[in-house]
Motif scaffolding. Structure first.
Motif, short mmCIF file in Angstrom:
data_model
loop_
_atom_site.label_atom_id
_atom_site.label_comp_id
_atom_site.label_asym_id
_atom_site.label_seq_id
_atom_site.Cartn_x
_atom_site.Cartn_y
_atom_site.Cartn_z
N MET A 144 25.27 -25.61 49.05
CA MET A 144 24.07 -26.42 49.83
C MET A 144 23.82 -27.70 49.70
SD MET A 144 21.34 -23.19 49.23
CE MET A 144 21.26 -23.71 47.57
N ALA A 160 13.20 -25.86 54.78
CA ALA A 160 14.38 -25.06 54.87
C ALA A 160 14.15 -23.92 55.93
CB ALA A 160 14.58 -24.55 53.43
N GLN A 195 18.59 -21.32 50.51
CA GLN A 195 18.07 -22.56 50.53
C GLN A 195 16.43 -22.56 50.20
OE1 GLN A 195 20.90 -21.57 52.23
NE2 GLN A 195 20.22 -22.66 53.92
#
Length: 258
Positions: free
Chosen positions: A113, A138, A144
């Motif tokens: 990520m 997000a 995430q």
């Protein structure tokens, strides 16, 4: 659970033979349809993207037809468990929490990520201390989101139904930064829409959040399907089909992120 709907036109794999495949041999594949370039809708309402092409290649290798079913992300595992489809192919990280609910194929992508922010703001430090009071976005029900909620308690974490919605609020200046999957973020940054922004900080590779790569999810009891999917995945990697699909969408090798 969110609405489940079939695409207006069922996307079918090409058969290796001239014989039609009976309905029981159709592999129903669940995907999101809102996560470009992995899975998205074309202008004429067809599902397309890296995940869709991988699904077609796997079905072709297994000599089965495939039918794609679009499902909102936050209901994608519940719908699998409710037998709405047989397999999830939607760029899903293989995490310990998810492995408690479903079985995963071997990884078909590596995972990481990244933070993304407006390049003109010149944000360089994305540590929890530096991001105190800042707004971070997000997509909801993702790793995430879990990462931000666990590690950024003093930031204003805002969750969105789709990745496109997060991107839009970053472009509009309604959030200071976002955290997202490395590959769709890289693709978006290389597009006209993402020209405003850039990656910031180091890649996030904590296995507690990015897991063991990206896999295809199945019900735990479907052991024969799991075996067949793994064999088909290995075959399309070995015969070069995977690499052709990879190059269609990305410059990086998704199996290595190099």
């Amino acid at each position: 659970m969110k609405n489940v709907f079939l695409t207006s036109a069922v996307l079918s794999c090409l058969s290796l033979t001239a014989m039609s495949v009976v309905a029981s041999d159709t592999l129903r594949i669940g995907t999101e349809g809102a996560y470009p370039p992995f899975n998205y809708y074309t202008a004429d309402g067809q599902l397309a993207g890296f995940d869709i092409d991988i699904g077609k290649a796997i079905c072709l290798e297994m000599k089965r037809e495939c039918e794609f079913v679009a499902q909102d992300w936050d209901g994608i595992i519940p719908a699998l468990l409710a037998n709405k489809y047989d397999l999830v192919l939607a760029s899903m990280f293989i995490t310990e929490a998810r492995k408690e609910q479903v079985a995963f194929s071997q990884p078909y992508q590596a995972s990481a990520m990244t933070f993304v922010a407006d390049k003109y703001v010149a944000l360089t430090d994305v540590s929890p201390d530096a991001m105190k009071g800042k707004i971070i976005g997000a997509q909801g029900s993702t790793t995430q989101a879990e990462y931000l909620l666990a590690n950024y308690p003093e930031s204003d974490v805002r969750l969105y139904p789709t990745q496109d919605a997060v991107n839009l609020d970053l472009v509009s200046g309604r959030i200071d930064a976002q955290a997202g999957d490395i590959m769709p973020m890289t693709d978006w940054l290389n597009s006209v829409d993402g020209a405003c922004c850039e990656r910031v900080g180091e890649m996030i590779t904590d296995p507690a959040y990015v897991g063991d790569g990206v896999g295809m999810a199945m019900r735990k009891g479907d052991k024969a399907l799991l075996k067949d999917v793994n064999l088909a995945l290995a075959a399309i990697i070995a015969n070069g089909t995977y690499q052709k699909i990879n190059k269609k969408y990305f410059t990086l090798n998704l199996l290595t992120l190099e």
